[in-house]
Design a protein around this motif. Structure first.
Motif, mmCIF file in Angstrom:
data_model
loop_
_atom_site.group_PDB
_atom_site.id
_atom_site.type_symbol
_atom_site.label_atom_id
_atom_site.label_comp_id
_atom_site.label_asym_id
_atom_site.label_seq_id
_atom_site.Cartn_x
_atom_site.Cartn_y
_atom_site.Cartn_z
ATOM 1 N N ALA A 169 0.808 -1.217 0.000
ATOM 2 C CA ALA A 169 0.000 0.000 0.000
ATOM 3 C C ALA A 169 0.843 1.269 0.000
ATOM 4 C CB ALA A 169 -0.928 0.005 1.213
ATOM 5 N N GLY A 170 2.129 1.126 0.351
ATOM 6 C CA GLY A 170 2.992 2.284 0.395
ATOM 7 C C GLY A 170 2.722 3.204 1.569
ATOM 8 N N LYS A 171 2.034 2.699 2.584
ATOM 9 C CA LYS A 171 1.704 3.515 3.749
ATOM 10 C C LYS A 171 2.747 3.338 4.838
ATOM 11 C CE LYS A 171 -3.304 3.388 3.006
ATOM 12 N NZ LYS A 171 -4.616 3.001 3.599
ATOM 13 N N ARG A 172 2.956 4.395 5.600
ATOM 14 C CA ARG A 172 3.924 4.365 6.696
ATOM 15 C C ARG A 172 3.292 4.945 7.952
ATOM 16 N NH1 ARG A 172 9.790 7.021 5.961
ATOM 17 N NH2 ARG A 172 9.958 5.210 4.576
ATOM 18 N N GLY A 173 3.534 4.301 9.067
ATOM 19 C CA GLY A 173 3.028 4.777 10.349
ATOM 20 C C GLY A 173 4.060 4.584 11.439
ATOM 21 N N THR A 174 4.079 5.498 12.394
ATOM 22 C CA THR A 174 5.045 5.437 13.493
ATOM 23 C C THR A 174 4.314 5.380 14.824
ATOM 24 O OG1 THR A 174 6.722 6.661 12.248
ATOM 25 C CG2 THR A 174 6.970 6.587 14.643
ATOM 26 N N GLU A 175 4.741 4.474 15.679
ATOM 27 C CA GLU A 175 4.177 4.321 17.016
ATOM 28 C C GLU A 175 5.299 4.519 18.039
ATOM 29 O OE1 GLU A 175 1.779 0.967 19.687
ATOM 30 O OE2 GLU A 175 3.053 0.347 18.006
ATOM 31 N N ILE A 176 5.011 5.275 19.074
ATOM 32 C CA ILE A 176 5.979 5.506 20.136
ATOM 33 C C ILE A 176 5.429 4.944 21.439
ATOM 34 C CG2 ILE A 176 7.213 7.232 21.499
ATOM 35 C CD1 ILE A 176 7.273 9.003 19.045
ATOM 36 N N VAL A 177 6.216 4.102 22.083
ATOM 37 C CA VAL A 177 5.809 3.444 23.320
ATOM 38 C C VAL A 177 6.873 3.701 24.380
ATOM 39 C CG1 VAL A 177 5.261 1.235 24.421
ATOM 40 C CG2 VAL A 177 4.569 1.650 22.056
ATOM 41 N N TYR A 178 6.422 3.926 25.611
ATOM 42 C CA TYR A 178 7.328 4.144 26.730
ATOM 43 C C TYR A 178 7.263 2.960 27.684
ATOM 44 C CZ TYR A 178 7.463 8.954 25.084
ATOM 45 O OH TYR A 178 7.631 10.072 24.308
ATOM 46 N N ALA A 179 8.388 2.717 28.348
ATOM 47 C CA ALA A 179 8.443 1.643 29.344
ATOM 48 C C ALA A 179 9.379 2.084 30.465
ATOM 49 C CB ALA A 179 8.942 0.345 28.723
ATOM 50 N N ILE A 180 9.223 1.450 31.608
ATOM 51 C CA ILE A 180 10.099 1.705 32.749
ATOM 52 C C ILE A 180 10.715 0.392 33.204
ATOM 53 C CG2 ILE A 180 8.955 3.795 33.573
ATOM 54 C CD1 ILE A 180 7.369 2.099 35.510
ATOM 55 N N THR A 181 11.904 0.486 33.779
ATOM 56 C CA THR A 181 12.594 -0.723 34.216
ATOM 57 C C THR A 181 13.436 -0.453 35.452
ATOM 58 O OG1 THR A 181 14.145 -2.464 33.539
ATOM 59 C CG2 THR A 181 14.553 -0.273 32.686
ATOM 60 N N THR A 182 13.663 -1.493 36.211
ATOM 61 C CA THR A 182 14.559 -1.431 37.368
ATOM 62 C C THR A 182 16.007 -1.643 36.971
ATOM 63 O OG1 THR A 182 14.180 -3.787 37.721
ATOM 64 C CG2 THR A 182 12.805 -2.262 38.987
ATOM 65 N N LEU A 183 16.251 -2.017 35.728
ATOM 66 C CA LEU A 183 17.591 -2.356 35.263
ATOM 67 C C LEU A 183 18.384 -1.093 34.929
ATOM 68 C CD1 LEU A 183 16.510 -5.250 32.912
ATOM 69 C CD2 LEU A 183 17.740 -5.534 35.070
ATOM 70 N N THR A 184 19.535 -0.949 35.537
ATOM 71 C CA THR A 184 20.412 0.180 35.245
ATOM 72 C C THR A 184 21.255 -0.133 34.013
ATOM 73 O OG1 THR A 184 22.218 -0.649 36.616
ATOM 74 C CG2 THR A 184 20.531 0.701 37.712
ATOM 75 N N ALA A 185 22.024 0.849 33.560
ATOM 76 C CA ALA A 185 22.885 0.644 32.398
ATOM 77 C C ALA A 185 23.928 -0.434 32.650
ATOM 78 C CB ALA A 185 23.556 1.959 32.019
ATOM 79 N N SER A 186 24.368 -0.567 33.893
ATOM 80 C CA SER A 186 25.350 -1.614 34.222
ATOM 81 C C SER A 186 24.697 -2.990 34.342
ATOM 82 C CB SER A 186 26.069 -1.263 35.531
ATOM 83 O OG SER A 186 25.141 -1.167 36.603
ATOM 84 N N ASP A 187 23.383 -3.026 34.578
ATOM 85 C CA ASP A 187 22.667 -4.301 34.673
ATOM 86 C C ASP A 187 22.426 -4.914 33.305
ATOM 87 O OD1 ASP A 187 22.417 -4.208 37.460
ATOM 88 O OD2 ASP A 187 20.580 -3.034 37.344
ATOM 89 N N ALA A 188 22.043 -4.086 32.344
ATOM 90 C CA ALA A 188 21.700 -4.583 31.011
ATOM 91 C C ALA A 188 21.832 -3.456 30.006
ATOM 92 C CB ALA A 188 20.279 -5.142 30.997
ATOM 93 N N SER A 189 22.387 -3.767 28.854
ATOM 94 C CA SER A 189 22.523 -2.770 27.795
ATOM 95 C C SER A 189 21.165 -2.484 27.164
ATOM 96 C CB SER A 189 23.486 -3.271 26.719
ATOM 97 O OG SER A 189 22.917 -4.387 26.045
ATOM 98 N N ALA A 190 21.084 -1.366 26.465
ATOM 99 C CA ALA A 190 19.846 -1.024 25.772
ATOM 100 C C ALA A 190 19.506 -2.061 24.706
ATOM 101 C CB ALA A 190 19.960 0.368 25.149
ATOM 102 N N THR A 191 20.528 -2.597 24.057
ATOM 103 C CA THR A 191 20.302 -3.627 23.031
ATOM 104 C C THR A 191 19.681 -4.874 23.642
ATOM 105 O OG1 THR A 191 22.156 -2.820 21.707
ATOM 106 C CG2 THR A 191 21.423 -5.091 21.308
#
Length: 271
Positions: A169-191
């Motif tokens: 169809a050639g259509k494009r849509g963007t969805e933005i979702v937020y989340a929260i976590t107890t994991l710090t950067a040292s606990d788990a990478s963003a990837t």
């Protein structure tokens, strides 16, 4: 309720929780019964399951189910319905971590998260996938919560942007979702967190879909009393056992083990 062994992913257990209706069944009050289950994201095994009176009771049902498991050090993923302080406290008190999607069941929280300075946050994870005639580009940002947001144990906020392009169809849509976590950067990478967020929905196609399609659960003749939940538990057990021995195609595995009466016993011994 069924319980089987879990596995770790990067030294962590990651468990996805979601509910499923038993559409061919009715409970003692004539209502449609629901089952809430937890799936190990690594092995695809169903760790536990509990019956709930109605979908509206899914949130307290998760806290009841968590109380039956040792979640110390584990990461719990759940959809936005479970993003509430009581559930967060249950998880953190038991020594677990959570990644919870934020939506309008927390009226003030989404608005607060949107106002964070996302333009200045780097993009550590971008992934692209395609399927069913669509191309999806996923981008995740993560930022620490310096001032806190009044949510038990929350350490970081995640912003996930998904852009879907329909090739036909050639259509494009963007969805933005937020989340929260107890994991710090040292606990788990963003990837890694992005992988767990995508892996959460594996409970739909690795458990719910298999029971619906491979086992034809909704047309099961056991429709009243405790029988539907018992049979669902047996299906969960069968799925988990064949996955523990390395089989990913559940339908093919069932045909294999049904071919000779001794094979199911060999499977049980192997697990």
């Amino acid at each position: 309720m069924s319980v089987v062994r879990s596995a770790t992913h990067a030294d962590r257990r990651v468990i996805a929780f979601d509910g499923k209706a038993l559409r061919g069944a009715r409970d003692s009050t004539g209502n449609l019964p629901f089952l809430l289950a937890g799936l190990c994201q690594v092995t695809g095994t169903i760790l536990a399951q509990v019956g709930i009176a109605a979908k509206a009771r899914e949130v307290p049902g998760l806290r009841k189910l968590l109380a039956t498991l040792d979640i110390a050090g584990a990461v719990i993923t759940a959809d936005a319905a479970h993003c509430c302080r009581e559930t967060a406290e249950t998880i953190t008190t038991a020594g677990g971590n959570y990644i919870l999607t934020v939506k309008n069941n927390q009226p003030r929280l989404p608005a607060r998260l949107k106002t964070l300075p996302w333009k200045h946050v780097p993009v550590p994870d971008i992934s692209v996938g395609s399927g069913h005639g669509r191309r999806e580009r996923r981008m995740l940002k993560a930022t620490a919560i310096d001032a806190g947001i009044g949510f038990p144990g929350a350490e970081r906020v995640l912003r996930m942007s998904r852009t879907r392009t329909d090739r036909k169809a050639g259509k494009r849509g963007t969805e933005i979702v937020y989340a929260i976590t107890t994991l710090t950067a040292s606990d788990a990478s963003a990837t890694m967190i992005a992988t767990w967020l995508r892996g959460h929905w594996g409970i739909e196609n690795r458990a719910h879909w298999v029971r619906d399609v491979t086992f034809d659960e909704d047309r099961c003749r056991a429709r009243t009393g405790h029988a539907p939940q018992v049979f669902a538990t047996l299906r969960n057990t069968a799925i988990s056992l064949v996955r523990l021995v390395g089989r990913s195609n559940i339908a093919a595995a069932l045909r294999h083990y049904a071919h000779e009466f001794s094979r199911p016993f060999e499977l049980l011994m192997a697990c």
